[in-house]
Design an enzyme around this catalytic site. Sequence first.
Site, PDB file in Angstrom:
ATOM      1  N   CYS A 274      -5.998   0.018   6.870  1.00 23.70           N
ATOM      2  CA  CYS A 274      -6.042   0.493   5.564  1.00 23.70           C
ATOM      3  C   CYS A 274      -7.127   1.576   5.107  1.00 23.70           C
ATOM      4  O   CYS A 274      -8.319   1.253   4.945  1.00 23.70           O
ATOM      5  CB  CYS A 274      -5.816  -0.649   4.187  1.00 23.70           C
ATOM      6  SG  CYS A 274      -5.633  -0.179   2.903  1.00 23.70           S
TER       7      CYS A 274
ATOM      8  N   HIS B  11      -2.314  -3.963   4.975  1.00 18.89           N
ATOM      9  CA  HIS B  11      -2.117  -3.549   6.473  1.00 18.89           C
ATOM     10  C   HIS B  11      -3.430  -3.048   7.241  1.00 18.89           C
ATOM     11  O   HIS B  11      -4.428  -2.634   6.304  1.00 18.89           O
ATOM     12  CB  HIS B  11      -1.370  -2.248   6.627  1.00 18.89           C
ATOM     13  CG  HIS B  11      -1.673  -1.091   5.702  1.00 18.89           C
ATOM     14  ND1 HIS B  11      -2.347  -0.096   6.532  1.00 18.89           N
ATOM     15  CD2 HIS B  11      -1.894  -0.739   4.493  1.00 18.89           C
ATOM     16  CE1 HIS B  11      -2.734   0.815   5.795  1.00 18.89           C
ATOM     17  NE2 HIS B  11      -2.427   0.509   4.672  1.00 18.89           N
TER      18      HIS B  11
ATOM     19  N   CYS C 189       0.656  -1.220   0.071  1.00 21.77           N
ATOM     20  CA  CYS C 189      -0.062   0.090   0.116  1.00 21.77           C
ATOM     21  C   CYS C 189       1.010   1.228  -0.377  1.00 21.77           C
ATOM     22  O   CYS C 189       1.856   1.345   0.617  1.00 21.77           O
ATOM     23  CB  CYS C 189      -0.828  -0.281   1.085  1.00 21.77           C
ATOM     24  SG  CYS C 189      -1.880   1.352   1.342  1.00 21.77           S
TER      25      CYS C 189
ATOM     26  N   ASP D 164       0.481   3.655   1.754  1.00 19.12           N
ATOM     27  CA  ASP D 164       0.288   4.461   3.156  1.00 19.12           C
ATOM     28  C   ASP D 164       1.858   4.431   3.557  1.00 19.12           C
ATOM     29  O   ASP D 164       2.689   3.589   3.643  1.00 19.12           O
ATOM     30  CB  ASP D 164      -0.307   3.218   4.062  1.00 19.12           C
ATOM     31  CG  ASP D 164      -0.679   4.036   5.153  1.00 19.12           C
ATOM     32  OD1 ASP D 164      -0.085   4.425   6.066  1.00 19.12           O
ATOM     33  OD2 ASP D 164      -1.891   3.776   5.639  1.00 19.12           O
TER      34      ASP D 164
ATOM     35  N   ARG E  82       2.904   4.861   6.386  1.00 17.68           N
ATOM     36  CA  ARG E  82       3.249   3.995   7.655  1.00 17.68           C
ATOM     37  C   ARG E  82       3.720   2.703   7.385  1.00 17.68           C
ATOM     38  O   ARG E  82       4.062   2.105   8.333  1.00 17.68           O
ATOM     39  CB  ARG E  82       2.152   3.977   8.603  1.00 17.68           C
ATOM     40  CG  ARG E  82       1.711   5.391   8.910  1.00 17.68           C
ATOM     41  CD  ARG E  82       0.130   5.431   9.635  1.00 17.68           C
ATOM     42  NE  ARG E  82      -0.768   4.808   8.844  1.00 17.68           N
ATOM     43  CZ  ARG E  82      -1.906   4.740   9.094  1.00 17.68           C
ATOM     44  NH1 ARG E  82      -2.515   5.015  10.306  1.00 17.68           N
ATOM     45  NH2 ARG E  82      -2.795   4.374   8.212  1.00 17.68           N
TER      46      ARG E  82
HETATM   47 CO    CO Z   1      -3.506   1.319   3.079  1.00 22.43          CO
END
Ligand code: CO
Length: 210
Positions: free
Chosen positions: A101, A98, A42, A44, A46
């Site tokens: 998400c 994750h 992803c 993302d 993090r």
């Molecule tokens: Co995500």
Amino acid sequence: MKDYLKLIENNKKWAKEAVKVDPEYFSRLEHIQNPEYLWIGCSDSRVPADKITGTNPGEIFVHRNIANMVVHTDINLLSVLEYAVVHLKVKHIIVCGHYGCGGVKAAMTNHNFGIINKWVRNIKDVYRLHFQEFEGLTDEKARTNKLIELNVIEQVNNLAKTSIVQKAWKAEQRPYLHGWVYDLHDGVINPIFEMGHEDHLDPLYVFDDL
Ligand code: CO
């Protein structure tokens, strides 16, 4: 100092430190790229692929998009996959989702996200395919976590449906496919699914002329 300039400063420090620890660091990496892993994760911020897996530059080939999707019409994903499988000859492909998400959360709402709707609809399709598994699951977080896991499994299956992976399976019995879910809460990766050249794929998806 402008915020973004600290990134350039950090980079200078990092480059200096890398050579201090290992004088051959850059000269070695400059001419060869030989990663064993393709990571589909992803976007993302993090979930940084190399940091959470303890891999160094040169060790992991990375593709990231919203909700770690393998969409068959995505020329970006397909190009990365083709390059990783055919040219880099990676041994493993990891689809890593994750918990928490945002892309999957978005798919579970009725909100209009503009152009992002088209991407998120692929996740809604995963829900539709597996809607029975949500029966009796009323807790919102549990439902989201369920879709996050099912989505990872579905994307691994999508990899297996590509002629790129099937061709490599037939000729070289690689790559091995992995579905993982990273937990933002404790930083731990949970392997939930895997698939190799001997595993079952619905026969309708198997090409006979590779
Ligand atoms: Co995500």
